[in-house]
Design an enzyme around this catalytic site. Sequence first.
Site, PDB file in Angstrom:
ATOM      1  N   HIS B 191       0.821  -1.206   0.000  1.00  0.00           N
ATOM      2  CA  HIS B 191       0.000   0.000   0.000  1.00  0.00           C
ATOM      3  C   HIS B 191       0.865   1.270   0.000  1.00  0.00           C
ATOM      4  O   HIS B 191       0.591   2.231  -0.705  1.00  0.00           O
ATOM      5  CB  HIS B 191      -0.908  -0.022   1.227  1.00  0.00           C
ATOM      6  CG  HIS B 191      -1.759   1.177   1.334  1.00  0.00           C
ATOM      7  ND1 HIS B 191      -2.867   1.361   0.555  1.00  0.00           N
ATOM      8  CD2 HIS B 191      -1.633   2.281   2.086  1.00  0.00           C
ATOM      9  CE1 HIS B 191      -3.406   2.519   0.839  1.00  0.00           C
ATOM     10  NE2 HIS B 191      -2.681   3.100   1.771  1.00  0.00           N
ATOM     11  N   ARG B 334     -13.399   2.415  -9.547  1.00  0.00           N
ATOM     12  CA  ARG B 334     -13.422   1.037  -9.053  1.00  0.00           C
ATOM     13  C   ARG B 334     -14.160   0.993  -7.720  1.00  0.00           C
ATOM     14  O   ARG B 334     -13.882   1.792  -6.829  1.00  0.00           O
ATOM     15  CB  ARG B 334     -11.991   0.512  -8.863  1.00  0.00           C
ATOM     16  CG  ARG B 334     -11.957  -0.934  -8.387  1.00  0.00           C
ATOM     17  CD  ARG B 334     -10.547  -1.464  -8.262  1.00  0.00           C
ATOM     18  NE  ARG B 334      -9.843  -0.817  -7.159  1.00  0.00           N
ATOM     19  CZ  ARG B 334      -8.551  -1.011  -6.912  1.00  0.00           C
ATOM     20  NH1 ARG B 334      -7.825  -1.775  -7.681  1.00  0.00           N
ATOM     21  NH2 ARG B 334      -7.980  -0.402  -5.892  1.00  0.00           N
ATOM     22  N   GLU B 432      -7.983  -9.874 -12.498  1.00  0.00           N
ATOM     23  CA  GLU B 432      -6.892 -10.005 -11.522  1.00  0.00           C
ATOM     24  C   GLU B 432      -6.918 -11.336 -10.786  1.00  0.00           C
ATOM     25  O   GLU B 432      -6.140 -11.561  -9.876  1.00  0.00           O
ATOM     26  CB  GLU B 432      -6.915  -8.842 -10.521  1.00  0.00           C
ATOM     27  CG  GLU B 432      -8.252  -8.623  -9.842  1.00  0.00           C
ATOM     28  CD  GLU B 432      -8.276  -7.373  -8.961  1.00  0.00           C
ATOM     29  OE1 GLU B 432      -7.195  -6.844  -8.644  1.00  0.00           O
ATOM     30  OE2 GLU B 432      -9.370  -6.936  -8.586  1.00  0.00           O
ATOM     31  N   ASP B 456      -2.565  -7.839  -8.213  1.00  0.00           N
ATOM     32  CA  ASP B 456      -3.227  -9.004  -7.645  1.00  0.00           C
ATOM     33  C   ASP B 456      -3.102 -10.227  -8.546  1.00  0.00           C
ATOM     34  O   ASP B 456      -3.014 -11.344  -8.056  1.00  0.00           O
ATOM     35  CB  ASP B 456      -4.702  -8.700  -7.369  1.00  0.00           C
ATOM     36  CG  ASP B 456      -4.895  -8.103  -5.981  1.00  0.00           C
ATOM     37  OD1 ASP B 456      -4.034  -8.367  -5.105  1.00  0.00           O
ATOM     38  OD2 ASP B 456      -5.872  -7.370  -5.771  1.00  0.00           O
ATOM     39  N   ARG B 466       1.469 -10.482  -1.497  1.00  0.00           N
ATOM     40  CA  ARG B 466       2.272  -9.334  -1.920  1.00  0.00           C
ATOM     41  C   ARG B 466       2.731  -8.464  -0.759  1.00  0.00           C
ATOM     42  O   ARG B 466       3.601  -7.609  -0.921  1.00  0.00           O
ATOM     43  CB  ARG B 466       1.520  -8.497  -2.955  1.00  0.00           C
ATOM     44  CG  ARG B 466       0.246  -7.898  -2.448  1.00  0.00           C
ATOM     45  CD  ARG B 466      -0.579  -7.410  -3.608  1.00  0.00           C
ATOM     46  NE  ARG B 466      -0.759  -5.973  -3.562  1.00  0.00           N
ATOM     47  CZ  ARG B 466      -1.753  -5.328  -4.147  1.00  0.00           C
ATOM     48  NH1 ARG B 466      -2.652  -5.988  -4.841  1.00  0.00           N
ATOM     49  NH2 ARG B 466      -1.862  -4.033  -4.063  1.00  0.00           N
ATOM     50  N   CYS B 503      -3.762  -1.769 -15.641  1.00  0.00           N
ATOM     51  CA  CYS B 503      -3.606  -0.691 -14.666  1.00  0.00           C
ATOM     52  C   CYS B 503      -2.731  -1.056 -13.477  1.00  0.00           C
ATOM     53  O   CYS B 503      -2.633  -0.314 -12.526  1.00  0.00           O
ATOM     54  CB  CYS B 503      -4.975  -0.219 -14.181  1.00  0.00           C
ATOM     55  SG  CYS B 503      -5.863  -1.473 -13.250  1.00  0.00           S
TER      56      CYS B 503
END
Lengths: 94, 581
Positions: B191, B334, B432, B456, B466, B503
């Site tokens: 993040h 999204r 994803e 993802d 991740r 993206c």
Amino acid sequence: MGEVSVVTRSYTVRPANGLHLRPWSQFVKLAHGYKCRIEVVKDSARSDGRSMLSLLTLAAKCGDTISIEADGDDAENAVNALIAYLEAYEDIDE
Amino acid sequence: MQKLQGIAVSPGVAIGEAFVLDNEGFRIPRRFVARDAVDSEVERLGRAFDETRAQAERHRDTVSRELGSQYAAIFEAHVQMLSDPQLRQELDDSIRTRHYSPEYAVSRVLRRYAKVFQSLDSSFLAERSNDIVDIERRLLQVLLGKPREEISNLTSPVLILAYNLTPSETAALDRRFVMGFVTEIGGAASHTAIVAEGMEIPAVVGIGPFLNDVSGGDLVIVDGNTGTVILQPDEETIARYRFEAEQDKSRHARLEALRDLPSQTIDGVRIELMGNIEFPNEAPHCLERAVDGIGLYRTEFLYLGSDSVPDEEDHYRAYAEVVQAMQGRPVVIRTLDLGADKLVTRNPTPEDASPLGLRSIRLSLRNISLFKTQLRAILRAGALGDVQIMFPLVSALHEFRQAKMIVADVIDDLLESNLPFSRNVKLGMMVEVPSAVIMLDQFVEEVDFLSIGTNDLIQYTLAVDRGNKDVADLYSSSDPALLRLIDMTVRAAALKQTPVSLCGQMSGSTTYTMLLLGLGLRSLSVPPSAVYEIKRVIRSVTIEQCRAVAARALVMENARNIRNFLKEELKKVLPEMNDYR
């Protein structure tokens, strides 16, 4: 300015637990009511009479003798009131 | 001087003061204050004393009223300690002469008193050291305030040094004053990385334990190009990095010349370049760089950084700001893409935070009213421009169908209201999850558009968490399995001429641009900071070149070889290009 006379009186600790939080916090509260410089002396140690923490570090135990010194306009009254407070102070179980 | 190495996740160089958060998110007090801050720090200490004393007085009065005055004696003593002129003098002196911070001064001086009490040959007094510790704790609480308020109340530029930055912490940050991030844990897709890219500030993650070596206010250099972090740098190092920071700036200025040039290859193929954003205030950054639209608007920040669930107006305000800023260009919003652990309405369980758990579209479909609130706001923002809705983590067709039906419900509701909205909003999905790629020939019958989310997709394809540093080396955008999945996606989309974009962070890295064009992608959505660099690559290649690169990469067998190959190919085209991503 004339000579400043220092007023000194001593007191022997009577309460079995010595002087700790309760008596000193009342002592400090009283001391704040006067303008004069107030110090408490035990042996070679000296403490500001309005400093709760440094009074506690004097570790005044039962049987120890401390003296209260003051100088300034209301020194006489201050010392008398403080000694009177200590003399009247009684231990209660905490 | 101490040099540390971590993973570079957002390029650039920053030199500045450290702001240290420990792993509970509490600020670790800085040890020293600047000379010219001494007066205001002494005043701050004074205010903290006043407030702490007022607290003790309230305690005293309450206890006295409820239990009797003899029980209140302890608080009266606290009041007197907090009125102690000698203590204040000592603290003020250590701020004025030693430049200690009030927090550090309080800790030092009161701990010294506590020690003296412990050493006194009276057990009764020795116990009083607890009262001193209590007072220290109260003063520090008042001085430090709530940790989150602290992060949001930055007053000067700082580098944020932390164990890890949670989404709620980054959401609470006052961005104007954050120059860079360094975290002990985290990987390339963490993040922190995404937020730093969005903010266009350098970031280094996964550096390992180092917070004990640094105190707030220390000078720190963060090199987001190489992943190096330098604590207490010497003069020479500072000078070198200042020079580098200047060069960064001039390189950026050169890239800006690309702003008004079309995003097309040498052989004239137009490539759509979109921007990824997380916060509404990033939309102008995108427009400045003349992007074709917003290809990914992450909406998670609305759910984070506040203690309540956002209402329709909260959503609408944010979306309207972005849609209006983009002046008619498409904006792909999204829907909620979080784990259930991030919802304030729920007591999180360990399963909630799992990447395989109840999250994203799954969470929305289980919380219909929450989902509808967001959809209503998006459809209303649709009245202001070209808005599209994208559902995250769709792993089976029925999920997409269900989401589509809920959109239809919301349209019915909106028809009954008098609010302006758009009923022709396009509905698409993130690609994803590997299952979606495998079944994509069925999906393309029903979706309006697709966007490949590589972050993802890599995680789920390679079974690599991740956020887990221990397996970070297995996580790679160059993995051959990922390349094949992208290839399959582009081919499946072509069956129905379904628009497909990409993206993930991969799209923002110049290393992969030729590969992606070669695989057939004609739309990329990238962090605003990467727009010019990607455009530069696009403008330096032909589709034929790119196809050759992709064809070769698709038959290579491991991530490292592919990555090296792609870097070499980029170098052939743009020898001076340095890809830091």
